[in-house]
Design an enzyme around this catalytic site. Structure first.
Site, mmCIF file in Angstrom:
data_model
loop_
_atom_site.group_PDB
_atom_site.id
_atom_site.type_symbol
_atom_site.label_atom_id
_atom_site.label_comp_id
_atom_site.label_asym_id
_atom_site.label_seq_id
_atom_site.Cartn_x
_atom_site.Cartn_y
_atom_site.Cartn_z
ATOM 1 N N LYS A 1 3.670 -2.761 7.306
ATOM 2 C CA LYS A 1 2.740 -1.673 7.642
ATOM 3 C C LYS A 1 2.905 -1.297 9.105
ATOM 4 O O LYS A 1 3.206 -2.153 9.936
ATOM 5 C CB LYS A 1 1.291 -2.144 7.452
ATOM 6 C CG LYS A 1 0.823 -2.222 6.021
ATOM 7 C CD LYS A 1 -0.635 -2.657 5.976
ATOM 8 C CE LYS A 1 -1.104 -2.886 4.549
ATOM 9 N NZ LYS A 1 -1.128 -1.688 3.717
ATOM 10 N N ASP B 1 4.533 -3.822 -0.084
ATOM 11 C CA ASP B 1 3.141 -3.592 0.330
ATOM 12 C C ASP B 1 2.242 -3.286 -0.870
ATOM 13 O O ASP B 1 1.021 -3.256 -0.739
ATOM 14 C CB ASP B 1 3.103 -2.443 1.350
ATOM 15 C CG ASP B 1 1.792 -2.385 2.109
ATOM 16 O OD1 ASP B 1 1.004 -3.351 1.991
ATOM 17 O OD2 ASP B 1 1.564 -1.389 2.812
ATOM 18 N N ARG C 1 -1.378 -5.583 -6.791
ATOM 19 C CA ARG C 1 -1.169 -5.448 -8.232
ATOM 20 C C ARG C 1 -0.289 -6.571 -8.764
ATOM 21 O O ARG C 1 -0.375 -6.941 -9.931
ATOM 22 C CB ARG C 1 -0.603 -4.052 -8.544
ATOM 23 C CG ARG C 1 0.719 -3.773 -7.912
ATOM 24 C CD ARG C 1 1.063 -2.283 -7.886
ATOM 25 N NE ARG C 1 0.365 -1.572 -6.811
ATOM 26 C CZ ARG C 1 0.456 -0.264 -6.608
ATOM 27 N NH1 ARG C 1 1.176 0.487 -7.412
ATOM 28 N NH2 ARG C 1 -0.194 0.302 -5.624
HETATM 29 N N1 BES Z 1 -4.246 -3.521 1.041
HETATM 30 C C1 BES Z 1 -3.640 -2.304 0.752
HETATM 31 C C2 BES Z 1 -4.627 -1.214 0.344
HETATM 32 C C3 BES Z 1 -5.629 -0.771 1.371
HETATM 33 C C4 BES Z 1 -5.364 0.301 2.191
HETATM 34 C C5 BES Z 1 -6.861 -1.373 1.455
HETATM 35 C C6 BES Z 1 -6.307 0.732 3.116
HETATM 36 C C7 BES Z 1 -7.804 -0.942 2.364
HETATM 37 C C8 BES Z 1 -7.526 0.116 3.188
HETATM 38 C C9 BES Z 1 -2.605 -2.434 -0.361
HETATM 39 O O1 BES Z 1 -2.047 -3.681 -0.530
HETATM 40 C C10 BES Z 1 -1.502 -1.489 -0.027
HETATM 41 O O2 BES Z 1 -0.887 -1.703 0.973
HETATM 42 N N2 BES Z 1 -1.317 -0.460 -0.853
HETATM 43 C C11 BES Z 1 -0.321 0.530 -0.609
HETATM 44 C C12 BES Z 1 0.342 0.851 -1.917
HETATM 45 C C13 BES Z 1 1.549 1.724 -1.788
HETATM 46 C C14 BES Z 1 2.661 0.968 -1.113
HETATM 47 C C15 BES Z 1 1.966 2.189 -3.144
HETATM 48 C C16 BES Z 1 -1.031 1.763 -0.041
HETATM 49 O O3 BES Z 1 -2.126 2.083 -0.492
HETATM 50 O O4 BES Z 1 -0.470 2.376 0.856
HETATM 51 ZN ZN ZN Z 2 -0.353 -4.055 0.668
#
Ligand code: BES
Ligand code: ZN
Ligand code: MG
Length: 510
Positions: A283, A353, A357
């Site tokens: 990230k 990331d 899931r």
């Molecule tokens: N932990 C994040 C989701 C998240 C984002 C929670 C902002 C709280 C605030 C999750 O693991 C993630 O990183 N999701 C990605 C998925 C994408 C790579 C398809 C996202 O939402 O960007």
């Molecule tokens: Zn993530």
């Protein structure tokens, strides 16, 4: 790090008080006001002690009768010197969420004045159920005055919590008070777990805290699977996330047996990523801060299991929490790696990331062994749900209409709103992989729905719902019920769903 490090949750004393309490010394009494009707249910004695000031406020039109307005009055004549006034607005618009919020607003004001003991005067004359009102007052007071201070070493005095909440009422409201206390304290336990940084709240810490809080119940069994045991079970998706981290991953299993042995259990599953760096799909700096809260689903499940046990609900409830960090390293899973989940399905990991899931996939497979009545999972799963719904509701995904309706109602009753989102067939197409059964991401369109569609591949054999709580798990600005930080989202709505399951639609039933 062993358990004694953890500061145990501060327990608040909550009790119903009688007329003699008006002569005792507290930090403050609190009275609710409605437009045109003045203080609700306040005893004559109290009103007369503050009469001159109340009359002056009336004359200047300054009585805080409007929703969420407050004033604090002082009387030299009583042992309790302060009277907190807080407004309900129009009487027929009062609902339980408003009661929670105004109770929280005035509670926090008085806490900031260093009132440690506060006594609410029960607001008589609304059309709401008395036990529900009592529950809402206590929930508001405990949630609104919570502050995460355990890591401060200076100015401890500045952060003195409320230690006592009394409610003055002629009617017996003790059940509502108890339910409110248990739900709010369990929410604060979830807040503590999520607020603690990931160097403290590791997977091991989560397990120790769950054991510490839950070991006192005879009908509770806690099991923890380590990585070796998870490997034996075939949890390739969960372990793919854990691989990059030196912190040992844990799979936490909490089994509460409050029902008959033959009753099918209900299963709650919570995402427990104690820190989400994104892994090799790292990230950016702007998105990484806050990711200590990516374990909020697991924290909520621990809180909800505690509610079931503490209130002795006549149900069998299983709580599952896959716990791990998501880290980049030489051992970490890489984009395009393929792994197998516990049900044998192959997954091409396009983006490391999208790890929530993956860990939930194996947890949902594991849930099958209970032949559950239903399964609900909670996860801070996608940034896309934050874009869709903000902090106003969690996303609710389910193909089971009954479960979906029950959850929506539980959301309304608890004040934790859920909003129905779709699981259209097309979302599954977005997950098609050239080399494996599916990919773990479906591109930018409908990011929350493709995540939910992915999960449904592992929840095929029982009624299932998924709550994406990414938008409500923490707040950047203080709200009435939560100062800046983790909200403990999910504990209240899950508790309400469990009450519904126990056929306790009305809290006056034992
Ligand atoms: N932990 C994040 C989701 C998240 C984002 C929670 C902002 C709280 C605030 C999750 O693991 C993630 O990183 N999701 C990605 C998925 C994408 C790579 C398809 C996202 O939402 O960007
Ligand atoms: Zn993530
Ligand atoms: Mg590891």
């Amino acid at each position: 790090m062993s358990f004694p490090y953890t500061i145990l949750m501060i327990e608040v004393t909550v009790e119903q008080v009688q007329k003699d309490s008006l002569e005792k010394e507290y930090g403050a009494f609190i009275v609710f006001l409605t437009k045109n009707e003045g203080p609700l249910g306040a005893p004559e004695q109290l009103i007369s002690a503050f009469e001159a000031q109340i009359n002056a406020l009336k004359e200047t039109n300054d009585l805080p009768e409007d929703k969420k307005k407050t004033s604090i009055l002082y009387s030299p004549g009583l042992k309790t010197k302060r009277l907190g006034l807080v407004g309900f607005g129009e009487k027929d618009e009062v609902d339980l969420q408003l009661i929670r919020e105004v109770s929280a607003i005035i509670g926090r004001k008085l806490r900031d004045l260093k009132s440690e003991k506060i006594v609410y005067i029960f607001p008589e004359g609304t059309s709401l159920d008395s036990q529900d009102i009592a529950k809402a007052i206590v929930e508001g007071a405990i949630l609104g005055t919570y502050k995460f201070t355990e890591l401060k070493t200076k100015d401890k005095d500045k952060f003195k919590p409320i230690t006592y909440i009394g409610v003055y009422s002629k009617e017996d409201i003790s059940k509502g008070l108890r339910w409110g206390k248990v739900i709010a304290e369990s929410t604060n336990l979830a807040r503590d777990l999520a607020n603690r940084p990931s160097n403290i709240a590791t997977p091991t810490h989560f397990v120790e805290v769950a054991k510490e809080y839950l070991k006192k119940y005879d009908n509770m069994k806690i099991d923890v699977l380590d990585e070796k045991q998870c490997k034996k079970l075939g949890m390739g998706a969960f372990l793919a996330v854990a691989k990059g981290s030196d912190e040992p991953a844990k799979f936490l299993i909490m089994e509460y047996k409050g029902g008959n042995p033959e009753d099918k259990p209900v299963v709650l599953v919570g995402k427990g990523v104690t820190f989400d760096t994104g892994g090799i799909s790292l990230k950016p700096q702007s998105a990484i801060v806050g990711m200590k809260g990516d374990c909020s689903g697991a924290a909520a499940v621990i809180g909800a299991v505690r509610v079931a046990a503490e209130l002795g609900l006549p149900l069998n409830v299983v709580g599952l929490a896959p716990l791990t960090e998501n880290m980049p390293s030489g051992k970490a899973t890489k984009p395009e790696d393929v792994v197998y989940a516990m049900n044998g399905k192959s997954i091409e990991i396009i983006n490391t990331d999208a790890e929530g899931r993956l860990i939930l996939a194996d947890a949902l497979c594991y849930a099958e062994r209970y032949e559950p009545k239903w399964v609900v999972d909670l996860a801070t799963l996608t940034g896309a749900i934050v874009i869709a719904l903000g902090d106003q509701a969690a996303g609710l995904f389910s193909k089971d209409d009954t479960l979906r309706k029950r959850l929506k109602l539980a959301g309304e009753r608890s004040g934790e709103r859920l909003w129905s989102m779709p699981l259209f067939d097309g979302y599954y197409d977005q997950l098609k992989s050239k080399v494996a059964d599916m990919k773990n991401v479906g591109g930018r369109p409908a990011g929350s729905a493709t995540a939910a569609a992915f999960l449904s591949n592992f929840a095929e054999n029982y009624p299932w719902a998924h709550l994406d709580i990414a938008g409500i798990a923490w707040v950047d600005k203080s709200t009435p019920l939560c100062e800046e930080g983790m909200t403990g989202a999910g504990v209240r709505v899950l508790s309400e769903l469990l009450f519904d399951e126990a056929k306790i639609r009305n809290i006056t039933i034992e």
